[in-house]
Motif scaffolding. Sequence first.
Motif, PDB file in Angstrom:
ATOM      1  N   SER A   1      69.887 -13.203  55.927  1.00 38.15           N
ATOM      2  CA  SER A   1      70.356 -12.589  57.175  1.00 38.15           C
ATOM      3  C   SER A   1      71.230 -11.358  56.928  1.00 38.15           C
TER       4      SER A   1
ATOM      5  N   GLY B   1      75.187 -23.944  61.873  1.00 41.69           N
ATOM      6  CA  GLY B   1      75.684 -24.459  60.604  1.00 41.69           C
ATOM      7  C   GLY B   1      75.484 -25.952  60.404  1.00 41.69           C
TER       8      GLY B   1
ATOM      9  N   ILE C   1      81.317 -21.686  56.395  1.00 39.13           N
ATOM     10  CA  ILE C   1      79.871 -21.536  56.183  1.00 39.13           C
ATOM     11  C   ILE C   1      79.577 -21.338  54.701  1.00 39.13           C
TER      12      ILE C   1
ATOM     13  N   ASN D   1      73.508 -19.574  64.915  1.00 34.67           N
ATOM     14  CA  ASN D   1      74.888 -19.901  64.563  1.00 34.67           C
ATOM     15  C   ASN D   1      75.811 -18.959  65.346  1.00 34.67           C
TER      16      ASN D   1
ATOM     17  N   TYR E   1      79.955 -11.139  55.434  1.00 36.20           N
ATOM     18  CA  TYR E   1      79.381 -11.832  54.282  1.00 36.20           C
ATOM     19  C   TYR E   1      80.348 -11.917  53.109  1.00 36.20           C
TER      20      TYR E   1
ATOM     21  N   THR F   1      70.504 -17.952  55.701  1.00 32.83           N
ATOM     22  CA  THR F   1      71.831 -17.349  55.733  1.00 32.83           C
ATOM     23  C   THR F   1      71.927 -16.210  54.713  1.00 32.83           C
TER      24      THR F   1
ATOM     25  N   PRO G   1      71.553 -16.314  61.648  1.00 36.36           N
ATOM     26  CA  PRO G   1      70.956 -17.499  61.012  1.00 36.36           C
ATOM     27  C   PRO G   1      71.159 -18.734  61.882  1.00 36.36           C
TER      28      PRO G   1
ATOM     29  N   LEU H   1      68.626 -23.494  55.626  1.00 38.86           N
ATOM     30  CA  LEU H   1      69.948 -22.979  55.961  1.00 38.86           C
ATOM     31  C   LEU H   1      70.440 -22.016  54.882  1.00 38.86           C
TER      32      LEU H   1
ATOM     33  N   ILE I   1      81.982 -15.154  53.869  1.00 41.79           N
ATOM     34  CA  ILE I   1      81.084 -16.249  53.487  1.00 41.79           C
ATOM     35  C   ILE I   1      81.090 -16.424  51.972  1.00 41.79           C
TER      36      ILE I   1
ATOM     37  N   VAL J   1      79.001 -17.493  62.702  1.00 39.35           N
ATOM     38  CA  VAL J   1      78.580 -16.160  62.247  1.00 39.35           C
ATOM     39  C   VAL J   1      78.515 -15.177  63.424  1.00 39.35           C
TER      40      VAL J   1
END
Length: 323
Positions: free
Chosen positions: A304, A278, A214, A106, A12, A301, A275, A297, A15, A110
């Motif tokens: 998650s 994408g 993402i 995903n 994350y 995300t 999740p 989404l 991300i 992910v």
Amino acid sequence: MLDILAITGPIYLCILAGYAAVRWGIFTKAEMRVLGKFVLQIALPALLFYALASRPLADVLRPGYLLVYTAGSLLVLLGGLLWWWKVQGKPLTESAYVAMGMTCSNSGYVGYPMMLLLFGPLGGVVLALNLIVENLVKLPLLFTLADAGAHEGARPTAGQVLRQTLDRLVRNPLIVGIVLGLAVALSGWQMPQVLTRAVTLFSGSAGGLALFIIGGNLVGLQVKGMRRQVGLIAVGKLLMHPAAVWLAIAVCAALGLPVPEGDLKAAAVLSAAMPMLGVYAILAQRHGHEGFTSAALLGTTAASFFTLSAILWLLRHSAGWLG
């Protein structure tokens, strides 16, 4: 708990870095689409090819994994579809996209980076198995239902569905990578070192870059006014889907059917806990449902991080699930 955060945290943070890069103008969303095209067209197909071609065929074809992941996914898919369509009285096309959000993970952007952190080279095999179920079972079924709802009087025939599915498959570089990798594994051919190193250079770029993309694609998405729908999809995807796969493992084992063993058992549940894919909102644009799918989404995300950390903790403290 710190060891769990050591697994989910880097995922994350990557991300978040992608989100910040677009939010602060370092990259534009259009540039993210270019990076995404590289990952989908080059890096992930190379990864899939190498993961399958470098292993004996028996290590790649895992019927127990395919059985429980398909069964658990279809249980949630049909339940979510019927709830939104029949109980809530919503159109079939919208219901198909709700079910897609609840069951299509995903696995590439992910899922693969997390599987790589947890299971090493086995992560590529898990990715290939998940993509087989997504592309041969779930997405063809959901696209057919969405089209049927959009063209009430002119439902597609079985032949049309088959042709559309085959057309999508032959043009999908991820499926091409899987087919070529399986062909090499079946033939027993040993790839020369120069080819192996070239493929691994491309495949090695997939994980971190996919997560970065993402994050960048989440900039600008909004959840306002769609909380009920987004909440249903998020609960279905992050909680019900992994629970259904766990249930499928337990039921199949009780019936004496093949089930995944060792790390693959945990990988099946974790794959379901990712999740949604994408390109969820992009796929929904076809029928004008990009609004609630974009919101779902974003919300799913973000949530998650907490659900995946909790599921990892549960698996680690359940005997025989995760070391």
